[in-house]
Design an enzyme around this catalytic site. Structure first.
Site, PDB file in Angstrom:
ATOM      1  CG  ASN A 247      -5.642   3.544   8.163  1.00 22.82           C
ATOM      2  OD1 ASN A 247      -5.750   2.605   7.378  1.00 22.82           O
ATOM      3  ND2 ASN A 247      -5.263   4.744   7.773  1.00 22.82           N
TER       4      ASN A 247
ATOM      5  CE1 TYR B 124      -0.505   2.746  13.232  1.00 22.46           C
ATOM      6  CE2 TYR B 124      -2.504   3.852  12.518  1.00 22.46           C
ATOM      7  CZ  TYR B 124      -1.242   3.357  12.243  1.00 22.46           C
ATOM      8  OH  TYR B 124      -0.734   3.454  10.979  1.00 22.46           O
TER       9      TYR B 124
ATOM     10  CD  GLU C 278      -2.011   3.954   7.917  1.00 22.38           C
ATOM     11  OE1 GLU C 278      -1.855   4.347   9.090  1.00 22.38           O
ATOM     12  OE2 GLU C 278      -2.095   4.720   6.945  1.00 22.38           O
TER      13      GLU C 278
ATOM     14  NE  ARG D 244      -3.296   2.642   2.420  1.00 24.62           N
ATOM     15  CZ  ARG D 244      -3.770   3.304   3.438  1.00 24.62           C
ATOM     16  NH1 ARG D 244      -3.764   2.781   4.652  1.00 24.62           N
ATOM     17  NH2 ARG D 244      -4.276   4.519   3.273  1.00 24.62           N
TER      18      ARG D 244
ATOM     19  CB  SER E  38      -6.265  12.630  10.203  1.00 28.98           C
ATOM     20  OG  SER E  38      -6.360  11.355  10.766  1.00 28.98           O
TER      21      SER E  38
ATOM     22  CD  GLN F 298      -5.431   7.750   9.700  1.00 26.91           C
ATOM     23  OE1 GLN F 298      -4.918   6.711  10.048  1.00 26.91           O
ATOM     24  NE2 GLN F 298      -5.242   8.858  10.392  1.00 26.91           N
TER      25      GLN F 298
HETATM   26  C1  NOJ Z   1      -1.788   7.155  10.173  1.00 26.00           C
HETATM   27  C2  NOJ Z   1      -1.238   7.696   8.893  1.00 26.00           C
HETATM   28  O1  NOJ Z   1      -2.116   7.324   7.886  1.00 26.00           O
HETATM   29  C3  NOJ Z   1       0.150   7.207   8.582  1.00 26.00           C
HETATM   30  O2  NOJ Z   1       0.646   7.963   7.540  1.00 26.00           O
HETATM   31  C4  NOJ Z   1       1.026   7.297   9.795  1.00 26.00           C
HETATM   32  O3  NOJ Z   1       2.328   6.867   9.537  1.00 26.00           O
HETATM   33  C5  NOJ Z   1       0.408   6.497  10.895  1.00 26.00           C
HETATM   34  N1  NOJ Z   1      -0.872   7.047  11.233  1.00 26.00           N
HETATM   35  C6  NOJ Z   1       1.233   6.437  12.154  1.00 26.00           C
HETATM   36  O4  NOJ Z   1       1.230   7.682  12.767  1.00 26.00           O
END
Ligand code: NOJ
Length: 560
Positions: A345, A347, A413, A113, A206, A203
């Site tokens: 995505n 985390y 992600e 990606r 964001s 995103q």
């Molecule tokens: C989300 C973003 O899409 C990506 O570019 C970034 O590296 C990661 N967050 C980690 O912060």
């Protein structure tokens, strides 16, 4: 005053979405239960990948006719990033394509990606400025991937808006819908004979909130109660328009899939037994993920919780209409269903609690009537507010399944930051991947979530936005002090290679004999002391042992 966009009141006794079953099912799990290890494998055609994005890796910020993006302008202004870090050179991938291909080949990933730099292709953002050398670069990359049997997954726009378009008002300007559509049209026409997986925008949350609400990332606009809603409205329409362009002009001949990469934390209520807290957790998810996913995957419109909250606050603020714009019926029908798979995505996990938001100043954050804190039982990482909470991924995947009718999901992600000085021993990253991927596996095997792919973020350390080069998410270390930008695989690269090779975590053959059942009348008992010792031992082994051993140490089996 009755506001036109106001949704009917939600019954106070109910959590509005079907997805409440996720909290009912999982939130009563003990701490031990949620850490249980699960052996198994993903479907045969599972798409294992890694990610990057143009501004984070390419460098060549003005090479061969590329125009400036808002990130070039932002980072080149002193004081905006740690040590005034920029993406001017980054990993120098613009000049080191073969090295990137080498790493991808060595990892044996199925997909890569990456994103296209809009201002490398259209320096001023529009077709009339088309830069053939930029197009050639992506052709070389795509052809190189295909030659190595790696599927390109292309993000058309990953935050680096051409500065020339920002000068025209950026995403607050409704003209951006047509401008973005024309850029997408060009990408489909130019690369679509070989690219079959597209993500229009990375995103959007964001972009809208950090870019135009908090103003922490470019274009640094601080208008938290108005601009994010206008920007999101335009982004959603722009995505939908690009999707229809693909449908109308390219789908029949190219046969690809188009989606959008959304992002979400998992949200746990502060107290799952208190309805108001569960409602706050659901609202947090609706305001973050539902803002975009509800229109696109459900009914073309914003979640009821958002319409109600923002409408209500706007009324209390004596505004004549809601700060949340509304879609016409025609627009709703146009937006609904404009994604072929669900790309997420993810985390971390947060804890939400009901708090009545302030009326002044106007703010998306206050509109939610909640506060969020960290999941304090989980390990911290090298990025503030991003604890490693693996079990949250399983719950998020289940929530998406319930809320959006069991779509096919790509984890687009997932990864963790370590200090950029970490060259080889990134065992925290190995632990992160091991536990998060295992939770995705549980979602797939135990819960029936249709998980189709997993993309580890990221291929290599790179320009990490507001963190500059202080931390990296890479499976490969990059030496940014060396002009050759040498790349070195970390421990996690080796680990991920084996996960891909094994297609998950199969139970090793030579251990199968160790697993079985006792006779029916077997007398089970516990003794506090030995139980504690076992727990401690298991947990220590789990944390300390190398990955191969980790995969074999199954705490479920030991205590079952
Ligand atoms: C989300 C973003 O899409 C990506 O570019 C970034 O590296 C990661 N967050 C980690 O912060």
């Amino acid at each position: 005053m009755q506001l036109p966009h106001r949704a009917p009141a939600l019954p106070p006794s109910e959590v509005p979405s079907k997805s409440k079953v996720v909290w009912e099912k999982f939130s009563h799990h003990s701490k031990f239960q949620r850490k249980l290890y699960h052996f198994g494998t993903f479907p045969q055609d599972f798409s294992w990948g890694v990610s990057s994005s143009a501004y984070q890796i390419e460098g060549g910020w003005d090479a061969d006719g590329k125009g400036p993006s808002i990130w070039d302008v932002f980072t080149q202004t002193p004081g905006n990033t740690p040590a005034d870090a920029t993406g001017d050179v980054a990993c120098d991938s613009y000049n080191r394509l073969d090295e990137d291909l080498y790493m991808l080949r060595a990892l044996r990933v199925k997909s890569y990606r990456f994103s296209l730099s809009w201002s490398r292709i259209f320096p001023d953002g529009t077709r009339s400025s088309m830069n053939q050398k930029g197009v050639d670069y992506y052709n070389r990359l795509i052809n190189g991937l295909l030659a190595n049997k790696i599927t390109p997954m292309v993000t058309i726009y990953h935050w680096d808006l051409p500065q020339a378009l920002q000068d025209r008002g950026g995403w607050e300007n409704v003209d951006m819908i047509d401008i973005f559509n024309d850029y997408c049209d060009f990408c489909f026409a130019t690369f679509g004979d070989r690219v079959k997986l597209w993500m229009t925008i990375n995103q959007p949350h964001s972009i809208a909130w950090l870019g135009y609400g908090l103003g922490t990332i470019p274009p640094s606009i601080k208008n938290p109660g108005i601009s994010p809603y206008i920007v999101a409205h335009n982004l959603i329409k722009a995505h939908a328009k690009a999707y229809h362009t693909y449908d109308d002009k390219y789908r029949t001949s190219q046969g690809g899939l188009v989606s959008i990469a959304l992002n979400a934390d998992w949200i746990e209520p502060k107290d799952v037994n208190v309805l108001r807290e569960v409602r706050a957790a659901d609202r947090a998810l609706q305001f973050q993920l539902g803002w975009f996913a509800h229109p696109i995957f459900k009914n073309g419109d914003y979640p009821d919780a958002m319409k109600w909250q923002v409408g209500n606050k706007s009324e209390l603020q004596d505004l004549s209409e809601s700060r949340l714009p509304s879609f016409t019926e025609e627009e709703k029908n146009y937006i609904k269903g404009t994604a072929d798979m669900f790309c997420i995505n993810h985390y971390t996990t947060k804890i939400a609690s009901h708090v009545t938001g302030q009326l002044s100043p106007y703010s998306y954050e206050q509109d939610r009537d909640l506060s969020e804190t960290e999941e304090s039982d989980s390990p911290t990482t090298d990025i503030k507010n991003q604890r490693a909470v693996a079990w949250g991924l399983r719950r998020l995947l289940n929530w998406i399944k319930e809320e959006y009718g069991n779509p096919q999901i790509y984890i687009a992600e997932n990864g963790v930051a370590t200090k950029s000085s970490t060259m080889w021993d990134d065992s925290t990253r190995v632990f992160y991947y091991k536990t998060y991927i295992d939770e995705a596996l549980k979602a797939y095997e135990l819960d029936g979530v249709r998980v189709n792919g997993y993309i580890a973020t990221s291929l290599m350390d790179s320009f990490e936005w507001l963190n500059g080069y202080k931390v990296g998410f890479g499976l490969h270390h990059v030496d940014f002090s060396n002009t050759n930008r040498p790349r070195t695989p970390k421990y996690s690269a080796h680990f991920y290679y084996y996960v891909i090779k094994d297609n998950g975590f199969p139970r090793p053959d030579d251990e199968k004999m160790l697993y079985g059942h006792f006779r029916k009348d077997f007398l089970w008992s516990t003794a506090t002391a030995s139980y504690q010792v076992l727990m401690l031992l298991c947990y220590k082994c789990f944390l300390m042992a190398p990955p191969i051993i980790l995969m074999r140490l199954d705490s479920t089996t030991i205590t079952d």
